[in-house]
Design a protein around this motif. Structure first.
Motif, short mmCIF file in Angstrom:
data_model
loop_
_atom_site.label_atom_id
_atom_site.label_comp_id
_atom_site.label_asym_id
_atom_site.label_seq_id
_atom_site.Cartn_x
_atom_site.Cartn_y
_atom_site.Cartn_z
N PRO A 122 -17.14 78.60 -19.50
CA PRO A 122 -17.20 77.80 -20.73
C PRO A 122 -16.55 78.47 -21.93
O PRO A 122 -16.16 77.78 -22.88
N LYS A 123 -16.39 79.77 -21.89
CA LYS A 123 -15.76 80.49 -23.01
C LYS A 123 -14.30 80.05 -23.19
O LYS A 123 -13.86 79.78 -24.30
N SER A 127 -18.94 71.19 -18.13
CA SER A 127 -19.33 72.58 -18.37
C SER A 127 -20.40 72.62 -19.44
O SER A 127 -20.81 71.57 -19.96
N GLY A 128 -20.82 73.81 -19.77
CA GLY A 128 -21.83 73.99 -20.81
C GLY A 128 -22.14 75.47 -20.94
O GLY A 128 -21.57 76.30 -20.23
N GLU A 129 -23.04 75.78 -21.85
CA GLU A 129 -23.45 77.17 -22.02
C GLU A 129 -24.09 77.67 -20.72
O GLU A 129 -24.68 76.90 -19.98
N HIS A 130 -23.96 78.98 -20.50
CA HIS A 130 -24.50 79.56 -19.26
C HIS A 130 -25.99 79.27 -19.08
O HIS A 130 -26.43 79.04 -17.96
N LYS A 131 -26.74 79.24 -20.15
CA LYS A 131 -28.18 78.99 -20.02
C LYS A 131 -28.46 77.59 -19.49
O LYS A 131 -29.51 77.34 -18.90
N HIS A 132 -27.52 76.65 -19.66
CA HIS A 132 -27.67 75.30 -19.12
C HIS A 132 -26.95 75.15 -17.79
O HIS A 132 -27.38 74.39 -16.92
#
Length: 166
Positions: free
Chosen positions: A104-105, A127-132
């Motif tokens: 996602p970065k 995609s999304g933030e790693h926590k999601h």
């Protein structure tokens, strides 16, 4: 001479038995869950910046592949193959292809859109933030890892399998 005839008969019987309808179907190289494996609720973003939830899995077959747009080999080859599968099946079966970006970065919605449109604009590039992202990936039975490098160019290790969700 009897040994020659006996050998020919054994070979002939072997060939004929191989043509029998009683053979078992070929083994499939897949992990199949006997009971449905539920997915937790999730919220990610597609290539248009729109929210995507597990509700988008409903009402169709879904093929989910992990990757990232800077992937040099496995990702583009797999997406090309998935495009061929899609073209062969989508007229007869409701089907959605998911490209789940695990970078996602670097993989912004605009970059994912440009990348996925090359293969098929009907595909989702999510995609999304790693926590999601990580819990969804794990529940699909897949995995990925990104190094903590501060370099602008880096590789992402990820499963090369395709998960099917119905």
């Amino acid at each position: 001479m009897k040994q020659l005839w006996l050998g020919l008969i054994v070979i002939l019987v072997s060939f004929l038995s191989a043509c029998s309808n009683e053979n078992s179907p070929p083994d499939v190289d897949a992990l199949v869950y006997e009971n449905a494996k539920p997915l937790s609720d999730f919220t990610l973003n597609d290539q248009r910046g729109e929210l995507v939830t597990k509700q988008q899995f409903l009402g169709q077959w879904n093929l989910v592949f992990l990757g990232y747009t800077s992937c040099p080999d496995i990702c583009p080859l797999t997406l090309a193959k998935l495009n061929a599968v899609y073209k062969n099946l989508q007229a007869d079966y409701p089907l959605q292809i998911w490209f789940l970006s695990v970078d996602p970065k670097r993989d912004t919605p605009a970059k994912r859109k440009q990348y996925i449109d090359y293969f098929n604009p009907d595909f989702l590039a999510v995609s999304g933030e790693h926590k999601h992202l990580f819990p969804v990936v794990r529940e699909l039975g897949l995995i990925y890892a990104i190094s903590d490098s501060s370099e602008s160019e880096y590789a992402v290790d990820h499963s090369a399998s395709v998960a099917m969700v119905d």
